[in-house]
Write a protein that holds these residues in place. Structure first.
Motif, PDB file in Angstrom:
ATOM      1  N   ARG A 165       0.858  -1.192   0.000  1.00 56.39           N
ATOM      2  CA  ARG A 165       0.000   0.000   0.000  1.00 56.39           C
ATOM      3  C   ARG A 165       0.891   1.238   0.000  1.00 56.39           C
ATOM      4  O   ARG A 165       1.760   1.386   0.868  1.00 56.39           O
ATOM      5  N   ILE A 166       0.678   2.111  -0.988  1.00 63.74           N
ATOM      6  CA  ILE A 166       1.578   3.240  -1.225  1.00 63.74           C
ATOM      7  C   ILE A 166       0.768   4.523  -1.342  1.00 63.74           C
ATOM      8  O   ILE A 166      -0.310   4.534  -1.934  1.00 63.74           O
ATOM      9  N   VAL A 167       1.298   5.600  -0.774  1.00 58.16           N
ATOM     10  CA  VAL A 167       0.751   6.939  -0.987  1.00 58.16           C
ATOM     11  C   VAL A 167       1.874   7.809  -1.543  1.00 58.16           C
ATOM     12  O   VAL A 167       2.926   7.940  -0.920  1.00 58.16           O
ATOM     13  N   THR A 168       1.662   8.387  -2.708  1.00 54.37           N
ATOM     14  CA  THR A 168       2.675   9.251  -3.315  1.00 54.37           C
ATOM     15  C   THR A 168       2.443  10.704  -2.891  1.00 54.37           C
ATOM     16  O   THR A 168       1.308  11.137  -2.669  1.00 54.37           O
ATOM     17  N   CYS A 169       3.537  11.466  -2.784  1.00 51.30           N
ATOM     18  CA  CYS A 169       3.419  12.874  -2.424  1.00 51.30           C
ATOM     19  C   CYS A 169       4.487  13.678  -3.173  1.00 51.30           C
ATOM     20  O   CYS A 169       5.518  13.141  -3.585  1.00 51.30           O
ATOM     21  N   CYS A 170       4.203  14.956  -3.377  1.00 56.58           N
ATOM     22  CA  CYS A 170       5.141  15.856  -4.036  1.00 56.58           C
ATOM     23  C   CYS A 170       4.932  17.255  -3.458  1.00 56.58           C
ATOM     24  O   CYS A 170       4.359  17.405  -2.381  1.00 56.58           O
ATOM     25  N   GLU A 171       5.374  18.280  -4.161  1.00 59.82           N
ATOM     26  CA  GLU A 171       5.295  19.631  -3.612  1.00 59.82           C
ATOM     27  C   GLU A 171       3.874  20.193  -3.633  1.00 59.82           C
ATOM     28  O   GLU A 171       3.420  20.776  -2.655  1.00 59.82           O
ATOM     29  N   PHE A 172       3.160  20.000  -4.742  1.00 62.23           N
ATOM     30  CA  PHE A 172       1.836  20.604  -4.890  1.00 62.23           C
ATOM     31  C   PHE A 172       0.720  19.592  -5.156  1.00 62.23           C
ATOM     32  O   PHE A 172      -0.434  19.969  -5.264  1.00 62.23           O
ATOM     33  N   GLY A 173       1.045  18.319  -5.297  1.00 60.79           N
ATOM     34  CA  GLY A 173       0.029  17.295  -5.499  1.00 60.79           C
ATOM     35  C   GLY A 173      -0.219  16.917  -6.938  1.00 60.79           C
ATOM     36  O   GLY A 173      -1.070  16.069  -7.212  1.00 60.79           O
ATOM     37  N   ARG A 174       0.530  17.521  -7.875  1.00 62.76           N
ATOM     38  CA  ARG A 174       0.301  17.208  -9.284  1.00 62.76           C
ATOM     39  C   ARG A 174       1.209  16.073  -9.769  1.00 62.76           C
ATOM     40  O   ARG A 174       0.747  15.117 -10.386  1.00 62.76           O
ATOM     41  N   ILE A 175       2.518  16.214  -9.525  1.00 62.15           N
ATOM     42  CA  ILE A 175       3.458  15.173  -9.958  1.00 62.15           C
ATOM     43  C   ILE A 175       3.150  13.860  -9.255  1.00 62.15           C
ATOM     44  O   ILE A 175       3.264  12.776  -9.850  1.00 62.15           O
ATOM     45  N   SER A 176       2.723  13.938  -7.995  1.00 63.34           N
ATOM     46  CA  SER A 176       2.401  12.711  -7.256  1.00 63.34           C
ATOM     47  C   SER A 176       1.187  12.014  -7.857  1.00 63.34           C
ATOM     48  O   SER A 176       1.091  10.778  -7.831  1.00 63.34           O
ATOM     49  N   THR A 177       0.246  12.776  -8.420  1.00 59.46           N
ATOM     50  CA  THR A 177      -0.909  12.172  -9.083  1.00 59.46           C
ATOM     51  C   THR A 177      -0.478  11.415 -10.332  1.00 59.46           C
ATOM     52  O   THR A 177      -0.923  10.291 -10.589  1.00 59.46           O
ATOM     53  N   LEU A 178       0.407  12.027 -11.116  1.00 58.15           N
ATOM     54  CA  LEU A 178       0.944  11.341 -12.299  1.00 58.15           C
ATOM     55  C   LEU A 178       1.726  10.100 -11.906  1.00 58.15           C
ATOM     56  O   LEU A 178       1.635   9.057 -12.563  1.00 58.15           O
ATOM     57  N   ALA A 179       2.500  10.208 -10.825  1.00 54.91           N
ATOM     58  CA  ALA A 179       3.290   9.065 -10.365  1.00 54.91           C
ATOM     59  C   ALA A 179       2.385   7.923  -9.914  1.00 54.91           C
ATOM     60  O   ALA A 179       2.656   6.750 -10.205  1.00 54.91           O
ATOM     61  N   ALA A 180       1.311   8.245  -9.207  1.00 55.74           N
ATOM     62  CA  ALA A 180       0.381   7.208  -8.745  1.00 55.74           C
ATOM     63  C   ALA A 180      -0.274   6.509  -9.934  1.00 55.74           C
ATOM     64  O   ALA A 180      -0.426   5.288  -9.944  1.00 55.74           O
ATOM     65  N   ALA A 181      -0.650   7.290 -10.955  1.00 55.07           N
ATOM     66  CA  ALA A 181      -1.253   6.683 -12.136  1.00 55.07           C
ATOM     67  C   ALA A 181      -0.259   5.775 -12.847  1.00 55.07           C
ATOM     68  O   ALA A 181      -0.613   4.699 -13.336  1.00 55.07           O
ATOM     69  N   THR A 182       1.001   6.203 -12.918  1.00 62.53           N
ATOM     70  CA  THR A 182       2.032   5.376 -13.549  1.00 62.53           C
ATOM     71  C   THR A 182       2.208   4.068 -12.786  1.00 62.53           C
ATOM     72  O   THR A 182       2.280   2.983 -13.390  1.00 62.53           O
TER      73      THR A 182
END
Length: 346
Positions: free
Chosen positions: A297-314
Motif C-alpha cells: 500500500r503506497i501513498v505518493t506525495c510531491c510539492e503541490f500534489g500534481r506530480i504525485s498524481t501522475l506518479a500514482a497513475a504510472t
C-alpha cells in the motif's frame, strides 16, 4: 436553428443544430467545457456530427479531437491547417451540411493562415478574423496583416451588414454584434487604406497569450496538455486526505509506504516523517528495486500534489493496485503545521 453560446473566460464557443433533424455541430470548443457541451447537446436533443475549429488556436486548448473521438463526430478545419488528424478539411466556397442548415465556408487568412469564417442563416461565426470592436492579431505564427486586410475588406465585410457577428473571443461580456455595426464603430476598421491598416497592425504592442507554446504544441500536434494528463491521472487513482495520512504516520509502525517523488534537494529540505525518496524522473527505472512488492500500500506525495498524481497513475499502470496520491502536497502539509523530517534519511 438551435443555438447556444458558451463563454469560457474570453473564449466563445457555439453549439448549433437543426431543429428538424437534430443534427448538431460545435464551433471552437474549449477543452475545459467538454462536459458542458455534452450536457447542452443532450438537453437540446442534438447529435453532434461535426466539431469545427475556425483556426489553429494559440490562446486556449481545443477540445475538437477529444469530442470527435468521444462522439463519433468529424473534426473539421480549413485545408491550410497544420493540425494532424483532421477528418474533414474544407476550402473556401464549400458548405458543411447540418440537416437543413448550411455552414458556408469563407477562407479569411490573416490572423492565421488557416482562419475561416462560417456563414449560417442570419449570422457569421468569425473566429478571430473579426472581433467585436477589434480584429484578430497578426503577430503570432502564420499571421499576416496584409492578408487580414484583404480578408476583412475584400471578403467578410462585403457580406450583408445585417449579419450578426459571433467571434471566437470577447473579453467584455458582449454576446454579438453585426457587420454593419463593426464597419461603423470598430476602431481597427476605420483604417481602410491597406498600408495604414498594415502599419497599425504591425505597431500593436500586445502581450503574448499565457499558454502560447503549449496551446500551439497541442493544437498543432494532437498531443495532450498538462491539464489533460492530470485530469486523466486524477480519474484513475484514489486519493488520501492529509489528516488521514498524518494519523497513519503517527500510528507507527505502519505498513503504508509514503513515497516522496520530488527531487533529492526538496526531499532533504523537509519531508513527511518516514517517507521514502523515489524521484518521479527515476520511477520507471528504479521501481523494481525500490518497490519489490506489487501488493504494497503506497501513498505518493510531491510539492503541490500534481506530480504525485501522475506518479500514482504510472504505478497503477505498472501493476501496483494499492497506490493512492496525497490530496495536496508538501506545501499544504507545511501550511497545516504537520510534522516534517529533514535530511537524507527518513
Amino acid at each position: 436553428m438551435i443555438f447556444e453560446q458558451i463563454a469560457t473566460g474570453g473564449c466563445q464557443s457555439y453549439l448549433v443544430g437543426c431543429e428538424k433533424t437534430s443534427a448538431g455541430a460545435l464551433i471552437d470548443p474549449e477543452a475545459s467545457q467538454v462536459d458542458r457541451y455534452l450536457a447542452l447537446a443532450a438537453r437540446d436533443g442534438l447529435r453532434i456530427r461535426f466539431v469545427i475549429d475556425t483556426h489553429t488556436h494559440a490562446d486556449h486548448f481545443s477540445a475538437s479531437r477529444q469530442l470527435a473521438e468521444q462522439l463519433g463526430a468529424l473534426s473539421v478545419m480549413h485545408r491550410a491547417s497544420p493540425a494532424p488528424g483532421v477528418q474533414m478539411r474544407v476550402e473556401d466556397g464549400e458548405m458543411i451540411v447540418l440537416g437543413q442548415l448550411r455552414l458556408q465556408v469563407l477562407h479569411t487568412p490573416g490572423h492565421t493562415v488557416d482562419s475561416m469564417c462560417l456563414v449560417c442563416e442570419d449570422r457569421v461565426f468569425t473566429g478571430d478574423t473579426l472581433l467585436i470592436g477589434g480584429t484578430g492579431r497578426t503577430d503570432l505564427p502564420t499571421g499576416d496583416p496584409e492578408a487580414l486586410f484583404e480578408s476583412l475588406f475584400g471578403r467578410l465585410l462585403r457580406l450583408d451588414p445585417a449579419l450578426k457577428v459571433y467571434p471566437a473571443h470577447d473579453y467584455k461580456g458582449r454576446s454579438h454584434s453585426t457587420l454593419g455595426d463593426e464597419l461603423a464603430t470598430n476602431p481597427r476598421l476605420q483604417q481602410r487604406d491597406k498600408a495604414a491598416f498594415v502599419q497599425m497592425m504591425r505597431q500593436l504592442d500586445l502581450s503574448m497569450p499565457t499558454h502560447l507554446t503549449e496551446a500551439l504544441r497541442t493544437n498543432m500536434s494532437g498531443g495532450k496538455t498538462v491539464a489533460q494528463m492530470l485530469a486523466e491521472a486524477s480519474a484513475s487513482v484514489p486519493f488520501m486526505a492529509m489528516a488521514e495520512l498524518l494519523s497513519r504516520v503517527q500510528a507507527a509502525p505502519t505498513e503504508l509506504i509514503v513515497l516522496d517523488v520530488r527531487e533529492r534537494d526538496a526531499y532533504e529540505a523537509g519531508h513527511i516523517p518516514g517517507a521514502r525518496l523515489l524521484p518521479r524522473g527515476q520511477l520507471e527505472l528504479r521501481v523494481n528495486a525500490e518497490l519489490p512488492d506489487p501488493t504494497a500500500r503506497i501513498v505518493t506525495c510531491c510539492e503541490f500534489g500534481r506530480i504525485s498524481t501522475l506518479a500514482a497513475a504510472t504505478l497503477r499502470s505498472m501493476g501496483f493496485q494499492r497506490v493512492a496520491a496525497l490530496d495536496g502536497g508538501m506545501k499544504a502539509w507545511l501550511e497545516a503545521g504537520y510534522p516534517v523530517s529533514a535530511g537524507p534519511g527518513a
